[in-house]
Each structure stands twice: as C-alpha cells, then as structure tokens.
Design a protein around this motif. Structure first.
Motif, PDB file in Angstrom:
ATOM      1  N   LEU A  59     -18.980 -60.482 -36.137  1.00  0.00           N
ATOM      2  CA  LEU A  59     -17.589 -60.729 -35.773  1.00  0.00           C
ATOM      3  C   LEU A  59     -16.790 -59.433 -35.769  1.00  0.00           C
ATOM      4  O   LEU A  59     -15.901 -59.234 -34.944  1.00  0.00           O
ATOM      5  CB  LEU A  59     -16.965 -61.734 -36.737  1.00  0.00           C
ATOM      6  CG  LEU A  59     -17.388 -63.190 -36.535  1.00  0.00           C
ATOM      7  CD1 LEU A  59     -16.786 -64.082 -37.607  1.00  0.00           C
ATOM      8  CD2 LEU A  59     -16.946 -63.682 -35.161  1.00  0.00           C
ATOM      9  N   ARG A  61     -17.851 -56.538 -34.974  1.00  0.00           N
ATOM     10  CA  ARG A  61     -18.154 -55.827 -33.720  1.00  0.00           C
ATOM     11  C   ARG A  61     -17.368 -56.457 -32.570  1.00  0.00           C
ATOM     12  O   ARG A  61     -16.779 -55.759 -31.752  1.00  0.00           O
ATOM     13  CB  ARG A  61     -19.660 -55.891 -33.422  1.00  0.00           C
ATOM     14  CG  ARG A  61     -20.475 -54.886 -34.234  1.00  0.00           C
ATOM     15  CD  ARG A  61     -21.893 -54.769 -33.689  1.00  0.00           C
ATOM     16  NE  ARG A  61     -22.642 -56.031 -33.743  1.00  0.00           N
ATOM     17  CZ  ARG A  61     -23.242 -56.491 -34.840  1.00  0.00           C
ATOM     18  NH1 ARG A  61     -23.178 -55.806 -35.969  1.00  0.00           N
ATOM     19  NH2 ARG A  61     -23.905 -57.633 -34.819  1.00  0.00           N
ATOM     20  N   ALA A  62     -17.363 -57.797 -32.556  1.00  0.00           N
ATOM     21  CA  ALA A  62     -16.624 -58.470 -31.496  1.00  0.00           C
ATOM     22  C   ALA A  62     -15.132 -58.147 -31.591  1.00  0.00           C
ATOM     23  O   ALA A  62     -14.453 -57.959 -30.587  1.00  0.00           O
ATOM     24  CB  ALA A  62     -16.846 -59.977 -31.589  1.00  0.00           C
ATOM     25  N   GLU A  63     -14.627 -58.025 -32.834  1.00  0.00           N
ATOM     26  CA  GLU A  63     -13.215 -57.725 -33.003  1.00  0.00           C
ATOM     27  C   GLU A  63     -12.885 -56.347 -32.449  1.00  0.00           C
ATOM     28  O   GLU A  63     -11.847 -56.131 -31.827  1.00  0.00           O
ATOM     29  CB  GLU A  63     -12.843 -57.797 -34.481  1.00  0.00           C
ATOM     30  CG  GLU A  63     -11.348 -57.686 -34.684  1.00  0.00           C
ATOM     31  CD  GLU A  63     -10.950 -57.813 -36.146  1.00  0.00           C
ATOM     32  OE1 GLU A  63     -11.676 -58.470 -36.914  1.00  0.00           O
ATOM     33  OE2 GLU A  63      -9.918 -57.234 -36.506  1.00  0.00           O
ATOM     34  N   ALA A  65     -14.360 -54.973 -30.020  1.00  0.00           N
ATOM     35  CA  ALA A  65     -14.333 -55.118 -28.558  1.00  0.00           C
ATOM     36  C   ALA A  65     -13.015 -55.750 -28.109  1.00  0.00           C
ATOM     37  O   ALA A  65     -12.430 -55.357 -27.097  1.00  0.00           O
ATOM     38  CB  ALA A  65     -15.516 -55.963 -28.104  1.00  0.00           C
ATOM     39  N   VAL A  66     -12.512 -56.718 -28.898  1.00  0.00           N
ATOM     40  CA  VAL A  66     -11.242 -57.353 -28.550  1.00  0.00           C
ATOM     41  C   VAL A  66     -10.120 -56.324 -28.572  1.00  0.00           C
ATOM     42  O   VAL A  66      -9.292 -56.249 -27.667  1.00  0.00           O
ATOM     43  CB  VAL A  66     -10.927 -58.508 -29.531  1.00  0.00           C
ATOM     44  CG1 VAL A  66      -9.484 -58.961 -29.374  1.00  0.00           C
ATOM     45  CG2 VAL A  66     -11.877 -59.670 -29.301  1.00  0.00           C
TER      46      VAL A  66
END
Lengths: 950, 185
Positions: A59, A61-63, A65-66
C-alpha cells in the motif's frame, strides 16, 4: 489463506484487537503471554502479522504512486483550452485549484503585449450579482501597491462564470521561496513585513483580503513579495448568510480552513482582524515549518472545533517537532531554532493568533511594527506583562540586580573546573601534560602516522598509546613506572576521564605503598585525593589528604611549600563540606608558611583559595579582599601575564559578582579573559570557565540573551574539549536551562536540566553538590509547570542529601528548606511550609549578611505562609524586618518592594488595623496591578482593599 | 443540473439510479479537482483533502444528515479509487506507447520513477478481495483512497473504530496474499 484466516467471526479477533492496541515493540510480550509458542493460534497470528506488514508495504508503494499522479497534472491537450475569455487570448493553462483555473492570457488587439494571469472561477456557485460585482471590481482595480498583484479587470464570461484578469507574477510561493533560498528567521520575518505592507495599504482602502495563504503570496526573483487574489474572496461572496457558515455554505468560494480565523469559520462578520490572524498563521508556518494547529481529520466539523476551541502550540515548542529539516532550511538546528523563537516571536505569534479579534493586534500595521521591534532587538509590545519580563527590562535599564521572589535556583560557576580551586592545579596539569606529551611524542614519532591513519590524533588516543607502551616497557623500573602512572592518572582526572584515571592511580598508590617510597606515596596520595575531589567522594578524599599531610609532617616537619600544599588540600575538603571555620584556619596557616618562605606565587594561590572559600559562605567583602591580595601576590611574583594572575583575577571577579558589584566584576572578568586568551588560547577549559561565570553573571543582571550567547560559547568549547558527557558540559547545559527558566520556557528548561542531571550522575557521586543542584533546579522547573508533587519529592530528596553531605548549617541546605516550603504552601500546606521556611531562615541568619536576598526571600515566604494560617500578628514582625531590604535594594516603587508591602497591608488588615492597612495597600496594590497583574498577591491585596471600603 | 445535495437526499431510499448518479457526479468532480494542483502547494495533495474540499463545495450541509454524509464519503472514496485507477491506466499506456519510462519530478523527493502499475495491481487485488469480503474492500477504499481516519471510517460503516482497525489489518494481509498470487501466475 482461508484456513489461516477464516472470514466472519474469528476466535482470535479478541487477541488481535488487543495486539493492535499496542505499539509494535510491545506486541511480542503479549503474544508470549497469551499464546504459547508452537500453538496453532500463535502460528496463525504470526503468519497474519507478517502478511499484513507486507500488505502495508504494498500500500505504501501504491500511495507513492498516488502522490505522483496527483502531483503531476495530466498532459494537456491544447484543444481543451478555451480560445478566448472576455476578449483575452488564452495562451496556456498555468494551473487549476479549488477556486478555479488560471491561464496565461494576452489582450487581443490592444497593441499592449502584456501577459496577464486570467482566473476563471469554477461554475459551481451561484452567479454573483452583476451590479455589485462591477462596483466592487472598479474599486479593486484602483489598488496599486508594489506588493500587490494588480487586478486589471473582472467580468463574467458567456457561461456565467466570473473571471479575473490580474498582473502576471513570475515567482515562487512564499514558503517555497523561503526554503529554497534557505532564509533565516530574520529574513523570513522581513518577507512577512512586505506582505504586511500590502495588507496595510489595502486595509487603508477598506479592503480585506480574507484569503491570505502561501499559495496567494508569490515572491519574485528580486525578492519582492506580491500578494495575489486581492478582493476576489469579497467579490465572490454571496450576501451574508448566518445559517450557512462559510466552511459549509454551498457554492461559496472555498476558503482554506488552515488559514481561516475562528470568526471566518463561524461565518461571523469578517474584518481586517481576519487578515492579521491569517498573517499570523503564515508567519508561524514560515518560522517553524509547521502549522499552529494539528488536524487529525479533515472533516469541517473537526476543523472548526480545533480552530475555535484549542490553543495553538507555542511556536518554540512546535518547532522541536518539526525536526532537523525545517531547522536546516532556516540555517539553524532545532534546539537553536526553538530558542530563537522562544520569547519575543512566541509572543508576537500568539497575539496575532488570538481567538477574539479584539485581542489580536489592532491592525496589521501594529503587527508589522512589533516585528520590526523584534528585528531591532527591542522589547515587543506583545510580550505578556509578566513580573519577570518587566523585571528583566527593569534590570536591562541597569538599575541594579533583581532577585526573583520565590525559588532559589543555582547556576554552576567556578567550582566546576573539574579540578581543585587552587591555581597550582592548573600549573601542575600543564606541567604533567607537557611531560607526558614529550614522552609520548618522543616514543611515537615513528609510529604516530600509523596510529593516526590520517586523522588528527586526540590527546586521549595519545595517552592510551603511551599508557600501553610505556607501562609494559617499564616493568623493571617500578619507581619510574609509578610516577608515570601518577602523571597519566592526573591528566585523565583533569580531562574528566575519571574511570580511566582510577585504576592507574590505584595501582600507583599500591606500588608506592609496597615500595615504601615516601616521595612516591606523597604524590600518589595527592593525585588520588584530586580524583576523589573531582568525583565528589569527599569523605575518602579527605582521608587521603589527611594521610598526605601526616606523612608530610613526619617526613619533613620543617616549613616548606610542600607542607603548605598538603594543608590546602585538606582545607579544600573542609570547605566543600561546609566546615568553613576550620578550613579558613588551615588556609591561613598555609598562607603564613608560604609568605615566610617568600613564595609569592604560592601565597597568591592561598589567597585565591581563601577568596573562594569566603565567597562560598557569602562573605563577599572578605572574598574581595582576599582576591585583591591574590592578584597582588601574583604580580609581585611575576609582573607579566601568567596563569596565576589570570586565575586570581577570575576569582576576584567571581567575588565581586557574588556581592552584586556587576560593573567592577565585569571589567575584572574581561581582564582575566584577555590574559587567559593570550596565554592559553581561545579553546582552553579555563577560558570556558570564565565565559561560563561571566554568562551566569549576565543572567543575574537580567541580560539573558548575552548570558545565552556566553553559555553557548562555553558549551561549544567544552564539548569540543571534553565530548558530550563531561560534567562541565552539564554545567553549561544547566546554566542555559536557567536562562530558559527565566524566559519562562519551562519545557525547554526541563529538558536541559534533565540532560545536565544525567551527565552529572554519570560522572559524580550520587550526592555530589552538582547532582543536588541539578535536582533542585529540575524541581524548580517542575513547580513552575504545576507538577507540585513531583517537585516536592525532588526538593525533599535534595534536602536530605544536602543535610547529609553539607550539614545542617550550609547555605545550600537552607536553600533546599526554602524551596520545599514554597511548594508546600502552594499545595495548601502552610503549616509545614512555615516550619521549612523557619529552618531556612535560621541557616541563612548564621551564614549570610542581614540583607542577603535569599534571607529576605525566605522571610517573606514565611510571612505569607503565616498569613495563609491566619496568624497575621506573627507575620507582621517578620515582614517589618524584611520589607526594608527590598525597598533599599530596589527602591520603593519596585514591584518586589510593593509585594512585600502588600503582605504587610494584609497582615495589618488581618489584625484589624484597617486604617493602616488601607494606607499601605492603596500605594502597593496599584504598583502590583501594573507589574504583576493577575498574580496571587496582587489579587489578594485588591480583595482586601475592596472589603475594607465596603 | 441536479445538485449533489439533491442526489444525496434522493439516494437515501436505496434508489439505485440515484446512487449511480452520485457515483458519476463524484467521479467528475474528483477528476476535475485532481486534474491539476495549482493553488494547492500547501502540501495537501492527499486524497482526503480533495474529497473534503469537494464535500464542502458541493454539499449543502444544512440539508443533509450524518447518514447522507456517510454515503457521500463511501461513494467519494470509491470514485476516487476509479479516478486514480483510470489515471494510472492512461499513464501506463503513455509509458508503453512512448517507448520510454515516464519520470516524475516530485518536489521534495527529487526525480523518481513513476510506478502507476502499483495502483493497478492494488485495484485488481481489491477486486479479488471484494468477491470474498466486501466489507474489507470497503475499509481499504475508505482508509486508502478516501484517506479517512479509523474513526471517520467507522462512522461511515456503522461499526466500531476497533473493528475498522482489525479489518484494515486483515485486509492488508489478504491483499498481500492476492498480490503474491497474482505475481505467481
């Protein structure tokens, strides 16, 4: 997974809940207790913990990217751009935000190739009333100021959306600019003053900005501040609507809640005070790197509750949480930044951020002027008129020393050399060090480059090397070896490396005893006594010193400087444990010996020791006389600069300082400092002692910022010489904390006192006077923070230890009684408080001059406790004895004198002598109300007056 | 156009069309706000900020109750998820199409490689999770895409904050499982 982790109710949910309540590091403990290793549940939980952590990382990492997606606008298809708006050709999009989209635009066909910024406001709101809109924008377009981005025109486009045409400013937002340029606090304050100029100009034209925030303030490459969006908020405003406060009003322009004032949040009428507030928030953020409030949720209800219901964090406290990066961006470090903020800037910001508009600065101009005062080092008007601040300014006008009525807290001066007071220690150390250095350097000339490996070799490394090689090579020469051990041990002691010194000196002593070599034994005893003195093991030390004196008398009973030196060693221990009479006798005996022998330098050292002894027992006149004799003796011995003269001058200055003759003390300090710098260089421990003592004098004079600078300089020197854990470093921290204390930065003081105490405990016996001073000071700061029970416990512990170590008659023991009494009274235990104060007074009366501030302090405190006990007739004679001290010292109009007078008035009123009471209170209370408004005794005085006039 | 407030009120009675309308309106709003960031240089790039800003701007709070508010946040979090996923998808396409890796300059961190794929992977894992446990999926939507605190998410879901914390913990574990499985395939 499903066998590890069934969906639906799970028997492990309960333990999972408890686990998740705990911080990471405590979880294993709970697991071990509840689920034995190897059990099925344990395995499942462990697997879950691991998987969840891995899921959390995914998560994260995804954050990331966001964030990147949100930070990076999608590439724009130019066909998306409207070709024109209101007759302006749209060149490109500059950006979009909550309030709409901004384009770079150019007027078509007017021949003026001026680029403008054109802002179109989102079409979600109702269309503003066209008439009013046009009227307002005509007013706004007349605003012209170097710090205001001009509004050229405003209109409503064909879709009914309002647009604004403004001066195009090429620059950075103020916060980015300040960080990128690495501006200091002062430079940041100057930027905000430019902003204030812009706002003041607008306010004179009856226009409130209403949306001051970093994104509306640009700074050009030339450092010119430009305020954007003037009047936009006002233009867009619908009719005032009390049912829908702005945060929640549908269609209203979005204000940025972080910068909105409480009245804006509540939808109340907005005045220029809202801009003062927002400027305060902005300055706060620029200075500290954080906002005054922390929001745990972004819900409007939460934001409103926080802004209108909680007090902002003090900037100097907030900045410690902001961390090193924020400090670095301001070319500072967190602790220094906190100190620079604490005091004037704290007050300015908190005044700008007051909830009630009328409690803020009356105008943006006033805020700007106060900032100017700060920049010029003058007292700011925002400063809460506390007694202490007024006292400080009073003192700043050089009208004599002021003692705070209340707690006695002690700075640590002179005695902290880590060596004995005698100046010959300095000489001895220097001799020892150079002998060792010669030996070591000689031996290691060939080896040193390898040892050093390209670095600067420290004295300590050199010593360690010397120790290893010298000592192993000298097995068959025990005398030489023992002498070397002694010298090495002595050098370690003077460097504060007590744990390294001890085994060497132990072994030197043992060998000397085994050899029966009396000369060796004498020097071994002296060196070991030195160590015991340094670490505060006075009992053992005194025994060693006495052994040395006995041995000296047996070996060579004839008068000699060696005999005198042995005497002064014993006397030093006597003086440290408050046996002053005995100590003075012994010093005088040694003095006679040295004088008869014609050893003027030794005589000077003896006078020096006497001076210190007398200053310690508050016999300052005697101390000054002895100090002058010391200087004279050293001058007789050698006329030029020498360490003896420097030390004697330092001691004389200390005595003058103790007496309160700050002016004379100052010039003597400077003289000593100049000589020490010439002989010993800038970075010698003795130079640090002088800076330290001078700093503590500045603090007593109320010149706190100078005191801070001197203590910081001494601290830096000491850290450079000794590292972080040396007791001299602790002394400097303690003295800096005292400056914090008087600046009422209690949390900062607490941190520093605790650190000082930690270091003292690391190095010294648990009941060493410095440990006790540290404990006392910490207790005082706890009391100021209202932690009365903790303070009481610490004062009691200090008292017990001082009774044991210093005895029941020592000045410091009296101080402990006094401080304990102060806390007890605050706890509502006046009977016990009175007893403690009586003890203190008894000690002070035998030790101190009749007009000593500590004595006056304690008497006044006793009287106050008696008033609490409703025994005014007992309080009265105590006060009549005390109050003249304050009047003489400070003058009758001073608040300290008035405070004492008010107590007399209350005592008289309590005794039924109303007429006299009124006469006194009518003079004293107004002074107190001016200087100590809201304080306990001010209020009590006023109440009594009111009661009597009914 | 019907206001969001109206739609929100209409969707009280399990009105499916109203809920679809709510979702698509919120998608548009959020996509618009997220499109560019001028005027938002004060560090609030978080999705929570965008959603709250939208809430404040488009909902007439005098007319809605806390249940409507919960609805709003639940749908906004989902809409945010789709906005971001769509953006990530377009960006990935750009990366492939352009034949070079897109590099994003983030203000504080300097140059870093853009990895929109991680959002797409997360989205797929969430899809898988929603088939077995829709509530855990919703917790992730609210906490991650909606940026809601434990307390706020608990209010939206009508459960205790503790339950949210536990679900969040379990969801992370299951997401990890789904992600690993996807990578193995």
């Amino acid at each position: 997974m499903s066998d590890v982790f069934p969906t639906g109710p799970d028997p492990l949910d309960d333990i999972l809940d408890r686990l998740l309540d705990l911080p990471q590091e405590d979880r294993h403990q709970l697991l071990d207790r509840e689920l034995p290793a190897g059990s099925e549940g344990r395995a499942r939980i462990e697997a879950l913990l691991k998987a969840s952590e891995a899921g959390g990382a995914a998560l994260d990492r995804a954050e990331q990217a966001v964030r990147q997606i949100l930070a990076h606008p999608e590439s724009e298809d130019s066909s998306d751009l409207p070709p024109t708006i209101g007759g302006f050709e749209i060149l490109r999009r500059l950006g979009s935000g909550g309030m709409g989209t901004v384009y770079l635009a150019r007027r078509r066909g007017d021949g003026l190739d001026r680029d403008v910024a054109l802002k179109v406001v989102g079409r979600t709101g109702e269309e503003p009333a066209r008439e009013r809109f046009r009227a307002e924008q005509r007013i706004l377009s007349r605003l012209e100021h170097p710090n205001v981005a001009r509004l050229y025109e405003a209109g409503i486009d064909e879709h009914g959306a309002p647009y604004f045409v403004m001066e195009y400013v090429d620059g950075l937002t103020i916060d980015d600019y300040a960080d990128q340029e690495g501006l200091t606090l002062e430079e940041r304050v100057r930027l905000v003053r430019q902003l204030a100029d812009a706002l003041a100009y607008a306010h004179r034209n009856l226009i409130v900005h209403r949306d001051v925030k970093p994104s509306n303030i640009l700074v050009t490459a030339d450092g010119i501040v430009k305020l954007l969006d003037f009047g936009v908020a006002k233009l867009l405003e619908a009719e005032p609507d009390r049912d829908h406060p702005p945060l929640t009003r549908p269609g209203a322009p979005l204000l940025t809640p972080e910068y909105a004032s409480p009245e804006q949040i509540r939808g109340e009428p907005v005045t220029t005070a809202a801009d003062v507030y927002a400027t305060g928030v902005l300055l706060y953020e620029l200075l500290t790197g954080v906002r005054p409030y922390e929001f745990t949720s972004r819900s409007p209800v939460h934001i409103e509750a926080v802004i209108s219901g909680t007090e902002p964090r003090r900037p100097s406290a907030a900045v410690t949480g902001a961390g090193a990066r924020a400090a670095e961006a301001r070319r500072s470090v967190p602790s220094k930044l906190a100190r620079s903020l604490s005091g004037d800037l704290d007050w300015v910001l908190l005044k700008a951020l007051r909830k009630e508009p009328e409690a803020r600065y009356g105008s943006i101009q006033e805020l700007s002027e106060d900032l100017d005062r700060y920049l010029r080092g003058q007292p700011v008007l925002a400063r809460r008129p506390t007694p202490w601040y007024r006292t400080r300014r009073f003192v700043g006008r050089n009208r004599g020393p002021v003692a705070a009525v209340g707690l006695i807290i002690a700075s640590l001066t002179l005695g902290l050399a880590g060596t004995r007071w005698q100046a010959d220690r300095a000489t001895r150390e220097a001799e020892q060090a150079s002998r060792v250095k010669e030996l070591v350097v000689g031996l290691f000339e060939g080896v040193a480059p390898d040892v050093a490996q390209g670095r600067q070799v420290t004295a300590l490394e050199l010593l360690e090397q010397g120790q290893r090689t010298l000592l192993t090579g000298l097995e068959d020469e025990p005398e030489v070896r023992t002498e070397l051990l002694n010298i090495l041990g002595g050098v370690y002691t003077s460097l504060g490396e007590y744990t390294r010194a001890e085994p060497l000196l132990d072994s030197a002593l043992a060998v000397a005893e085994a050899l029966g070599d009396e000369t060796l034994l004498l020097s071994a005893l002296a060196a070991m006594a030195d160590l015991r003195y340094a670490t505060g093991e006075y009992e053992e030390g005194e025994a060693l010193a006495r052994r040395r004196l006995d041995l000296q008398r047996r070996v060579d009973p004839d008068p000699s400087t060696a005999l005198a030196a042995a005497m002064t060693d014993v006397a030093t221990f006597l003086s440290s444990t408050a046996r002053y009479e005995e100590a003075e006798g012994l010093f005088l005996e040694a003095l006679e010996l040295d004088r008869a022998l014609g050893a003027a330098d030794k005589e000077g050292q003896d006078w020096n020791s006497l001076s210190i002894l007398r200053a310690r027992r508050s016999d300052y006149d005697g101390a000054i006389e002895a100090g002058r004799s010391a200087v004279a003796a050293h001058r007789r011995h050698a006329p030029g600069d020498n360490t003896g003269i420097a030390t004697a001058l330092a001691t004389l200055a200390w005595a003058l300082d103790g007496k309160g003759e700050f002016g004379s003390a100052d010039s003597v300090y400077q003289e000593a400092l100049a000589i020490r710098r010439r002989i010993l260089g800038d970075s010698h421990p003795h130079t640090a002692i002088l800076l330290n003592n001078l700093g503590s004098m500045r603090q007593k004079e109320g010149r706190l910022s100078e005191a801070r600078t001197l203590h910081e300089e001494a601290l830096a020197l000491r850290r450079g010489i000794f590292g972080n854990d040396h007791q001299d470093v602790a002394a400097s921290l303690n003295n800096l904390a005292i400056v914090d204390y008087y600046e009422q930065n209690y949390s900062g003081a607490e941190v520093a006192f605790r650190e000082a105490l930690r270091i003292f405990r690391l190095n010294l016996a648990a009941d060493h006077p410095n440990v006790l001073t540290g404990t006392n000071n910490l207790a005082a700061v706890l009391r100021e923070q209202g932690k009365l029970n903790d303070a009481e416990a610490l004062f009691r512990a200090t008292l017990d230890d001082r009774m044991r170590v210093l005895g029941p008659n020592h000045h410091d023991t009296g101080g402990a009684y006094n401080n304990l009494g102060g806390v007890l009274r605050l706890q509502g235990r006046p009977g016990e408080a009175a007893t403690a104060h009586r003890q203190a007074i008894e000690i002070f009366e035998t030790n101190l001059t009749a007009d000593h501030p500590d004595l006056a302090n304690s008497r006044l405190s006793l009287a106050r406790a008696l008033l609490d006990l409703d025994r005014p007739t007992e309080a009265l004679p105590v006060l009549e004895l005390t109050c003249p001290t304050y009047t003489t010292r400070f003058g009758p109009g001073h608040s300290s004198a008035a405070g004492c007078q008010a107590a007399i008035g209350l005592a008289l009123a309590g005794a039924g002598r109303d007429a006299e009471a009124r006469r006194i209170l009518e003079v004293a209370v107004p002074i107190l109300e001016e200087e100590q408004a809201g304080q306990e005794w001010t209020l009590r005085g006023r109440e009594a007056l009111n009661r009597m006039s009914r | 156009m019907e206001s969001v407030t109206e739609i929100l009120i209409r969707s009280r009675d399990r009105d499916e069309s109203a809920r679809d309308a709510l979702f698509s309106r919120l998608y548009d709003e959020l996509a618009r706000v997220a499109r560019s960031q001028l005027g938002r240089r004060d560090g609030t790039l978080e999705t929570a900020g965008l959603i709250n800003e939208t809430y404040i701007r488009v909902v007439d709070q005098g007319r809605v109750g806390w249940e409507d508010r919960s609805h709003f946040f639940a749908y906004a979090a989902r809409a945010m998820r789709h906005v971001l996923v769509d953006r990530a998808r377009r960006r990935t396409a750009q990366k492939r199409g352009g034949g070079q890796r897109a590099v994003t300059f983030t203000e504080r961190a300097g140059l870093s490689e853009d990895e929109p794929e991680s959002i797409l992977e997360l989205d797929e894992a969430l899809e898988a999770l929603s088939r077995t446990d829709p509530r855990l999926t919703q917790v992730v939507e609210l906490r991650f895409f909606g940026g809601l605190t434990e307390e706020d998410a608990a209010q939206v879901l009508g459960v205790s904050a503790r339950t949210v914390r536990r679900d969040w913990f379990k969801a992370k574990a299951l997401l990890h499982e789904a992600l690993t499985r996807a990578n193995d395939e």
